[in-house]
Design a protein around this motif. Sequence first.
Motif, PDB file in Angstrom:
ATOM      1  N   PRO A   1      -7.397  -2.520  24.135  1.00 30.66           N
ATOM      2  CA  PRO A   1      -7.559  -3.147  22.831  1.00 30.66           C
ATOM      3  C   PRO A   1      -7.180  -2.168  21.715  1.00 30.66           C
ATOM      4  O   PRO A   1      -7.433  -0.965  21.823  1.00 30.66           O
ATOM      5  CB  PRO A   1      -9.054  -3.491  22.777  1.00 30.66           C
ATOM      6  N   ALA A   2      -6.566  -2.697  20.672  1.00 26.79           N
ATOM      7  CA  ALA A   2      -6.196  -1.850  19.540  1.00 26.79           C
ATOM      8  C   ALA A   2      -7.441  -1.538  18.709  1.00 26.79           C
ATOM      9  O   ALA A   2      -8.407  -2.308  18.697  1.00 26.79           O
ATOM     10  CB  ALA A   2      -5.155  -2.558  18.686  1.00 26.79           C
ATOM     11  N   PRO A   3      -7.449  -0.404  18.015  1.00 31.80           N
ATOM     12  CA  PRO A   3      -8.581  -0.120  17.124  1.00 31.80           C
ATOM     13  C   PRO A   3      -8.670  -1.174  16.030  1.00 31.80           C
ATOM     14  O   PRO A   3      -7.659  -1.763  15.627  1.00 31.80           O
ATOM     15  CB  PRO A   3      -8.246   1.262  16.559  1.00 31.80           C
ATOM     16  N   ASP A   4      -9.898  -1.419  15.560  1.00 27.09           N
ATOM     17  CA  ASP A   4     -10.093  -2.421  14.515  1.00 27.09           C
ATOM     18  C   ASP A   4     -11.106  -1.894  13.494  1.00 27.09           C
ATOM     19  O   ASP A   4     -11.396  -0.696  13.463  1.00 27.09           O
ATOM     20  CB  ASP A   4     -10.535  -3.753  15.118  1.00 27.09           C
ATOM     21  N   LEU A   5     -11.638  -2.802  12.680  1.00 29.11           N
ATOM     22  CA  LEU A   5     -12.560  -2.405  11.616  1.00 29.11           C
ATOM     23  C   LEU A   5     -14.017  -2.719  11.958  1.00 29.11           C
ATOM     24  O   LEU A   5     -14.858  -2.799  11.071  1.00 29.11           O
ATOM     25  CB  LEU A   5     -12.165  -3.107  10.307  1.00 29.11           C
ATOM     26  N   SER A   6     -14.327  -2.876  13.250  1.00 25.45           N
ATOM     27  CA  SER A   6     -15.693  -3.234  13.638  1.00 25.45           C
ATOM     28  C   SER A   6     -16.713  -2.197  13.174  1.00 25.45           C
ATOM     29  O   SER A   6     -17.780  -2.551  12.638  1.00 25.45           O
ATOM     30  CB  SER A   6     -15.778  -3.395  15.159  1.00 25.45           C
ATOM     31  N   PHE A   7     -16.410  -0.916  13.369  1.00 25.49           N
ATOM     32  CA  PHE A   7     -17.362   0.134  12.973  1.00 25.49           C
ATOM     33  C   PHE A   7     -17.472   0.212  11.453  1.00 25.49           C
ATOM     34  O   PHE A   7     -18.559   0.439  10.909  1.00 25.49           O
ATOM     35  CB  PHE A   7     -16.937   1.485  13.552  1.00 25.49           C
ATOM     36  N   GLU A   8     -16.349   0.022  10.771  1.00 27.50           N
ATOM     37  CA  GLU A   8     -16.368   0.042   9.311  1.00 27.50           C
ATOM     38  C   GLU A   8     -17.202  -1.127   8.769  1.00 27.50           C
ATOM     39  O   GLU A   8     -18.011  -0.945   7.835  1.00 27.50           O
ATOM     40  CB  GLU A   8     -14.938  -0.034   8.766  1.00 27.50           C
ATOM     41  N   ARG A   9     -17.032  -2.304   9.356  1.00 33.75           N
ATOM     42  CA  ARG A   9     -17.780  -3.477   8.888  1.00 33.75           C
ATOM     43  C   ARG A   9     -19.272  -3.331   9.179  1.00 33.75           C
ATOM     44  O   ARG A   9     -20.114  -3.770   8.379  1.00 33.75           O
ATOM     45  CB  ARG A   9     -17.216  -4.734   9.536  1.00 33.75           C
ATOM     46  N   ALA A  10     -19.600  -2.721  10.314  1.00 36.42           N
ATOM     47  CA  ALA A  10     -21.012  -2.495  10.627  1.00 36.42           C
ATOM     48  C   ALA A  10     -21.644  -1.550   9.606  1.00 36.42           C
ATOM     49  O   ALA A  10     -22.787  -1.749   9.180  1.00 36.42           O
ATOM     50  CB  ALA A  10     -21.150  -1.923  12.034  1.00 36.42           C
ATOM     51  N   ALA A  11     -20.889  -0.535   9.202  1.00 37.60           N
ATOM     52  CA  ALA A  11     -21.390   0.384   8.175  1.00 37.60           C
ATOM     53  C   ALA A  11     -21.549  -0.331   6.836  1.00 37.60           C
ATOM     54  O   ALA A  11     -22.526  -0.105   6.101  1.00 37.60           O
ATOM     55  CB  ALA A  11     -20.444   1.572   8.035  1.00 37.60           C
TER      56      ALA A  11
ATOM     57  N   VAL B   1     -18.352   8.543  17.014  1.00 41.52           N
ATOM     58  CA  VAL B   1     -17.801   7.458  17.817  1.00 41.52           C
ATOM     59  C   VAL B   1     -16.974   8.081  18.949  1.00 41.52           C
ATOM     60  O   VAL B   1     -15.913   8.670  18.700  1.00 41.52           O
ATOM     61  CB  VAL B   1     -16.919   6.511  16.988  1.00 41.52           C
ATOM     62  N   VAL B   2     -17.460   7.978  20.174  1.00 42.96           N
ATOM     63  CA  VAL B   2     -16.731   8.517  21.326  1.00 42.96           C
ATOM     64  C   VAL B   2     -15.433   7.735  21.500  1.00 42.96           C
ATOM     65  O   VAL B   2     -15.428   6.497  21.461  1.00 42.96           O
ATOM     66  CB  VAL B   2     -17.596   8.437  22.597  1.00 42.96           C
TER      67      VAL B   2
ATOM     68  N   SER C   1      -9.982   3.531  10.911  1.00 45.87           N
ATOM     69  CA  SER C   1     -10.077   4.686  10.007  1.00 45.87           C
ATOM     70  C   SER C   1      -9.926   5.993  10.773  1.00 45.87           C
ATOM     71  O   SER C   1      -9.229   6.918  10.331  1.00 45.87           O
ATOM     72  CB  SER C   1     -11.418   4.665   9.263  1.00 45.87           C
ATOM     73  N   ILE C   2     -10.580   6.099  11.939  1.00 44.75           N
ATOM     74  CA  ILE C   2     -10.460   7.315  12.751  1.00 44.75           C
ATOM     75  C   ILE C   2      -9.050   7.430  13.309  1.00 44.75           C
ATOM     76  O   ILE C   2      -8.463   8.527  13.332  1.00 44.75           O
ATOM     77  CB  ILE C   2     -11.509   7.316  13.879  1.00 44.75           C
TER      78      ILE C   2
END
Length: 212
Positions: free
Chosen positions: A4-14, A132-133, A141-142
């Motif tokens: 899976p490609a990286p997405d904005l899930s971690f950004e949205r959770a923040a 984030v491992v 973003s990472i």
Amino acid sequence: MTRPAPDLSFERAAQARGATCIAGVDEVGRGPLCGPVTAAAVILDPGHIPAGIGDSKALSAAKRERLFADLMQTAQVSVAHASVAEIDSLNILHASHLAMERAIAGLALRPDFVLVDGNRLPGNLPCAAEAVVKGDAKSLSIAAASIIAKVVRDRIMVDLAQQHPGYGWERNAGYPTKDHLAALLNLGVTPHHRRSFKPVHNILYQAPLVSD
């Protein structure tokens, strides 16, 4: 099987927890025998995220260069380094964290949340953060920070290769490839080599070096 490609899930959770300005941070250059460790901090513009961002290690050099140019135009970017002397003095983990701290501090906008690649956070951050491992494969973003850091460090190593030909740094970026290890034996240690790293330390103290 395609990852899976990286997405904005971690950004949205923040954001759901109240963050408004989120930076992704990654470093490049823990494994090489020479050169600095380089970190980047990136704050993406949600309305102008370049297509194709992914883990820098999985992208071609041409695609990294294109994304680097796009990110420099659309995102808030800061790059910082820890030197060979700092790596040898602090150890590579702490030097990597120092480079990350410097990159975050160099951002024109002050983030109120930082996503950091890895399983440990630097000790001196200006805001809340999450480790984030394998973050460069999960967070856009990472992943963007990984691209910026790799392109900048690779360019540094190409420049150093012109000053110290024969080690193949323009190809191996300072990693312990067979040609680099052979050059260490034949040409010796440069001022850019990390003396605390075993292959370099062994040469300096005349311990045998196995190049295969």
